[in-house]
Write a protein that holds these residues in place. Structure first.
Motif, short mmCIF file in Angstrom:
data_model
loop_
_atom_site.label_atom_id
_atom_site.label_comp_id
_atom_site.label_asym_id
_atom_site.label_seq_id
_atom_site.Cartn_x
_atom_site.Cartn_y
_atom_site.Cartn_z
N ALA A 63 1.55 -12.72 -65.63
CA ALA A 63 0.17 -12.87 -65.16
C ALA A 63 -0.17 -14.35 -64.98
O ALA A 63 0.36 -15.21 -65.67
CB ALA A 63 -0.79 -12.24 -66.16
N LEU A 64 -1.08 -14.61 -64.07
CA LEU A 64 -1.54 -15.97 -63.82
C LEU A 64 -3.02 -16.06 -64.19
O LEU A 64 -3.83 -15.24 -63.78
CB LEU A 64 -1.36 -16.32 -62.34
CG LEU A 64 -1.59 -17.77 -61.97
CD1 LEU A 64 -0.55 -18.67 -62.63
CD2 LEU A 64 -1.53 -17.94 -60.46
N ILE A 65 -3.35 -17.06 -64.99
CA ILE A 65 -4.73 -17.32 -65.40
C ILE A 65 -5.16 -18.63 -64.73
O ILE A 65 -4.43 -19.61 -64.76
CB ILE A 65 -4.83 -17.47 -66.94
CG1 ILE A 65 -4.35 -16.20 -67.64
CG2 ILE A 65 -6.23 -17.85 -67.37
CD1 ILE A 65 -5.18 -14.98 -67.33
N THR A 66 -6.35 -18.63 -64.12
CA THR A 66 -6.84 -19.82 -63.44
C THR A 66 -8.26 -20.15 -63.90
O THR A 66 -8.94 -19.33 -64.49
CB THR A 66 -6.86 -19.61 -61.91
OG1 THR A 66 -7.71 -18.52 -61.60
CG2 THR A 66 -5.46 -19.35 -61.37
N GLU A 67 -8.67 -21.37 -63.59
CA GLU A 67 -10.05 -21.78 -63.87
C GLU A 67 -10.98 -20.82 -63.14
O GLU A 67 -10.72 -20.44 -62.00
CB GLU A 67 -10.28 -23.22 -63.42
CG GLU A 67 -9.49 -24.21 -64.24
CD GLU A 67 -9.63 -25.64 -63.73
OE1 GLU A 67 -10.46 -25.89 -62.84
OE2 GLU A 67 -8.88 -26.50 -64.23
N GLY A 68 -12.05 -20.41 -63.82
CA GLY A 68 -12.98 -19.45 -63.25
C GLY A 68 -12.77 -18.04 -63.76
O GLY A 68 -13.65 -17.19 -63.63
N ASP A 69 -11.58 -17.77 -64.33
CA ASP A 69 -11.33 -16.45 -64.92
C ASP A 69 -12.13 -16.30 -66.21
O ASP A 69 -12.50 -17.29 -66.84
CB ASP A 69 -9.84 -16.25 -65.23
CG ASP A 69 -8.99 -16.08 -63.99
OD1 ASP A 69 -9.55 -15.84 -62.91
OD2 ASP A 69 -7.76 -16.17 -64.12
N SER A 70 -12.36 -15.07 -66.63
CA SER A 70 -13.11 -14.81 -67.86
C SER A 70 -12.20 -14.88 -69.07
O SER A 70 -10.98 -14.71 -68.97
CB SER A 70 -13.78 -13.44 -67.80
OG SER A 70 -12.79 -12.43 -67.88
N THR A 71 -12.80 -15.10 -70.22
CA THR A 71 -12.03 -15.10 -71.47
C THR A 71 -11.48 -13.71 -71.75
O THR A 71 -10.40 -13.57 -72.31
CB THR A 71 -12.88 -15.58 -72.66
OG1 THR A 71 -14.07 -14.81 -72.73
CG2 THR A 71 -13.23 -17.04 -72.53
N ALA A 72 -12.20 -12.67 -71.35
CA ALA A 72 -11.71 -11.30 -71.54
C ALA A 72 -10.41 -11.09 -70.78
O ALA A 72 -9.45 -10.51 -71.32
CB ALA A 72 -12.77 -10.30 -71.08
N GLU A 73 -10.36 -11.58 -69.55
CA GLU A 73 -9.15 -11.46 -68.75
C GLU A 73 -8.00 -12.25 -69.39
O GLU A 73 -6.86 -11.77 -69.45
CB GLU A 73 -9.42 -11.97 -67.33
CG GLU A 73 -8.32 -11.72 -66.37
CD GLU A 73 -8.68 -12.13 -64.94
OE1 GLU A 73 -7.79 -12.05 -64.10
OE2 GLU A 73 -9.84 -12.50 -64.67
N MET A 74 -8.31 -13.44 -69.90
CA MET A 74 -7.28 -14.26 -70.54
C MET A 74 -6.76 -13.57 -71.80
O MET A 74 -5.55 -13.56 -72.06
CB MET A 74 -7.82 -15.65 -70.87
CG MET A 74 -6.77 -16.57 -71.47
SD MET A 74 -7.25 -18.32 -71.56
CE MET A 74 -8.77 -18.26 -72.45
N LEU A 75 -7.64 -12.98 -72.60
CA LEU A 75 -7.21 -12.29 -73.81
C LEU A 75 -6.33 -11.09 -73.47
O LEU A 75 -5.34 -10.82 -74.15
CB LEU A 75 -8.42 -11.85 -74.64
CG LEU A 75 -9.12 -12.97 -75.40
CD1 LEU A 75 -10.45 -12.48 -75.95
CD2 LEU A 75 -8.24 -13.52 -76.50
#
Length: 104
Positions: A30-42
């Protein structure tokens, strides 16, 4: 002249290979970028190794200095051969992703 063109092309390729900034991080597939939510990152990356509160001193309406929380810094350690990642979070959104030292 041909030698100058080869040198120019080599320099251009070198400049393109240098990362400008760490605006994203990869967690498994998965790719996490600026603007994503913390829920998505978790969901994609799991819990960070460390969460630190970010605060600063500000003057209130009475002229007193008070400490105000403005976000968090989450630290991810992906292992010995990978760079650690420092993720700044404000209001549940990722605002900055930075490379740290190599992990343990």
């Amino acid at each position: 002249m041909k030698r100058h063109l080869n040198l120019g092309a080599t320099l251009a390729l070198l400049l393109l290979s240098i990362p400008a900034s760490a605006d994203a991080m990869r967690c498994k597939n998965a790719l996490i970028t600026e603007g994503d939510s913390t829920a998505e990152m978790l969901l994609k990356c799991g819990e960070p190794m460390l969460r630190e509160e970010l605060s600063r001193n500000e003057e209130n309406q009475f002229g007193n200095l008070v400490q105000v929380k403005y976000g968090e810094r989450w630290t991810y350690n992906f292992g010995k051969n990978e760079f650690m990642r420092f993720v700044t979070v404000r209001n549940g959104m990722i605002t900055d992703i930075e490379n740290g030292p190599r992990g343990d």
